[in-house]
Design a protein around this motif. Structure first.
Motif, PDB file in Angstrom:
ATOM      1  N   HIS A 190      34.122  40.660  44.440  1.00 13.61           N
ATOM      2  CA  HIS A 190      34.478  39.314  43.989  1.00 13.61           C
ATOM      3  C   HIS A 190      34.019  39.081  42.567  1.00 13.61           C
ATOM      4  O   HIS A 190      34.771  38.549  41.733  1.00 13.61           O
ATOM      5  CB  HIS A 190      33.855  38.266  44.910  1.00 13.61           C
ATOM      6  N   ASP A 191      32.792  39.467  42.263  1.00 13.94           N
ATOM      7  CA  ASP A 191      32.249  39.226  40.929  1.00 13.94           C
ATOM      8  C   ASP A 191      33.027  39.998  39.864  1.00 13.94           C
ATOM      9  O   ASP A 191      33.293  39.478  38.773  1.00 13.94           O
ATOM     10  CB  ASP A 191      30.774  39.601  40.887  1.00 13.94           C
TER      11      ASP A 191
ATOM     12  N   ASP B 151      36.300  25.545  52.408  1.00 13.77           N
ATOM     13  CA  ASP B 151      36.674  26.961  52.533  1.00 13.77           C
ATOM     14  C   ASP B 151      37.134  27.265  53.953  1.00 13.77           C
ATOM     15  O   ASP B 151      38.114  27.987  54.166  1.00 13.77           O
ATOM     16  CB  ASP B 151      35.484  27.855  52.185  1.00 13.77           C
TER      17      ASP B 151
ATOM     18  N   PRO C  23      40.223  34.809  43.314  1.00 16.12           N
ATOM     19  CA  PRO C  23      39.580  33.544  42.920  1.00 16.12           C
ATOM     20  C   PRO C  23      40.544  32.577  42.251  1.00 16.12           C
ATOM     21  O   PRO C  23      41.330  32.947  41.377  1.00 16.12           O
ATOM     22  CB  PRO C  23      38.494  34.001  41.932  1.00 16.12           C
TER      23      PRO C  23
ATOM     24  N   HIS D  92      38.727  34.722  48.844  1.00 14.34           N
ATOM     25  CA  HIS D  92      37.554  34.944  48.007  1.00 14.34           C
ATOM     26  C   HIS D  92      37.805  36.036  46.965  1.00 14.34           C
ATOM     27  O   HIS D  92      37.265  35.971  45.852  1.00 14.34           O
ATOM     28  CB  HIS D  92      36.372  35.323  48.896  1.00 14.34           C
TER      29      HIS D  92
ATOM     30  N   ARG E   1      31.271  37.438  52.536  1.00 12.97           N
ATOM     31  CA  ARG E   1      30.957  37.023  51.166  1.00 12.97           C
ATOM     32  C   ARG E   1      29.550  37.456  50.760  1.00 12.97           C
ATOM     33  O   ARG E   1      29.254  37.530  49.563  1.00 12.97           O
ATOM     34  CB  ARG E   1      31.068  35.505  51.042  1.00 12.97           C
TER      35      ARG E   1
ATOM     36  N   ALA F 201      36.437  38.247  39.436  1.00 16.05           N
ATOM     37  CA  ALA F 201      36.283  36.987  38.699  1.00 16.05           C
ATOM     38  C   ALA F 201      36.032  37.240  37.218  1.00 16.05           C
ATOM     39  O   ALA F 201      36.417  36.429  36.367  1.00 16.05           O
ATOM     40  CB  ALA F 201      35.128  36.183  39.312  1.00 16.05           C
TER      41      ALA F 201
END
Length: 341
Positions: free
Chosen positions: A139-140, A312, A190, A187, A130, A143
């Motif tokens: 991930h960003d 998590d 999301p 992750h 992560r 999302a």
């Protein structure tokens, strides 16, 4: 706690990963000091402490955990000791960082989470991917909707060498290796929860150890409640080096992560092209390992919740245990909704 004094951290476990984390605490994080090291193996803590200038080294783990001068404890011991040490550290009022897996049963995970909650201390678990720049950026973007709705996901871990198969506990490939991939897939999807798991595994690297419970090669398929389908794969022997990669295919595009090359240098010659590959996880994820402990220290100082929680860890463990059940039963396994939000 006061933000004026350096964060006093004790570390338990002086193996390869423990030594790396100890060096990070001692030398790489401003405002943090490695105040004590513990390992029950005679001489292990003292040797590491001497090398890093740590003022205290002990074979008594309980003594370290209950030291009132410590603000936090970092746990880097064998996997099956983690949950009990998390409980003990929380009971002693210490902020806790625990390497993965936090526990190897859901009951252990629940007790660890409950202990930290009752004590009101932060509990962070070491899912370092992560904190890798590529995985974090992926991930960003996901999302933010950059590739639409995730539909197909893939995560893989291939270790460079199976050094001593006799020392590998049963189900390690799920509980200690693929646990990273299970967290990564969560992750990178999301808000979605895993609902069904199907696994296949064998001893292809060392078939002579299969009758002792060793599984060294595995593929796991995971279905999420948003419809996405993911695969996680692992091998204990990639002759070219340490290999960790990921991919997310969505309704509006695709992202890939990971690179086995030590640098972006490629050599072109009469025998073709070549690149130097990464040999160890501490090479590939050096900065991520440092970043996760920096984030833990910040959460302790500021009081904000950790970015990677006990919940998590429990969710990733539930996938690992479902994979083990699938291997045993030969069929897909449903996953119950997690007890903790």
């Amino acid at each position: 706690m006061s933000t004026q004094q350096p964060l006093a951290v004790g570390l338990v476990g002086t193996g390869r990963m423990g030594s790396f984390h100890a060096e990070t605490l001692a030398r790489r994080l401003p405002g943090v000091r490695l105040a004590a090291v513990a390992d029950p193996a005679p001489g292990a803590a003292q040797r590491l402490g001497d090398r890093l200038g740590c003022p205290r080294a002990t074979t008594d783990v309980d003594e370290l955990i209950n030291d009132p001068q410590l603000d936090a404890v970092v746990i880097v011991t064998p996997a099956r000791t983690h949950a009990g040490l998390v409980e003990a550290a929380a009971l002693a009022g210490k902020a806790v960082y625990c390497e993965k897996p936090m526990a190897v049963t859901l009951a252990e995970a629940d007790r660890a989470i409950e202990a930290a909650g009752k004590a009101g201390v932060p509990l962070q678990v070491g899912f370092n991917r992560r904190y890798d720049t590529g995985f974090r950026a992926a991930h960003d973007k996901i999302a933010a909707g950059a590739i639409g709705t995730p539909q197909l996901l893939r995560s893989l871990t291939r270790d460079p060498k199976l050094a001593d198969p006799a020392r590998v506990p049963p189900w390690t490939i799920f509980l200690e290796t693929l646990i990273h991939d299970f967290d990564t897939l969560r992750h990178l999807n999301p808000g979605a929860a895993a609902v069904e798991v199907f696994a296949m595994a064998d001893a292809l690297v060392r078939p002579d150890f299969k009758d002792r419970g060793l599984l060294d090669t595995a593929v796991v398929t995971i279905r999420f409640d948003n419809g996405a389908i993911a695969t996680a794969e692992a091998s204990f022997q990639a002759v070219y080096g340490y290999d960790v990669r990921g991919e997310v295919f969505g309704s509006a595009g695709m992202l890939t992560m990971g690179d086995i090359r030590r640098t972006h240098l490629t050599t072109y010659g009469p025998d073709g092209t070549s690149a130097e590959c990464v040999a160890y996880d501490q090479d590939l994820f050096h900065d991520a390992y440092v970043a996760e402990l920096a984030d833990f220290a910040d959460s302790v100082r500021t009081g904000r919740p950790p970015a990677v929680t006990g919940e998590d860890a429990r969710a990733a463990l539930s996938i690992a245990l479902a994979a083990i059940e699938s291997i045993t039963s030969g069929g897909p396994v449903r996953i119950d909704r997690p007890r903790h939000p």
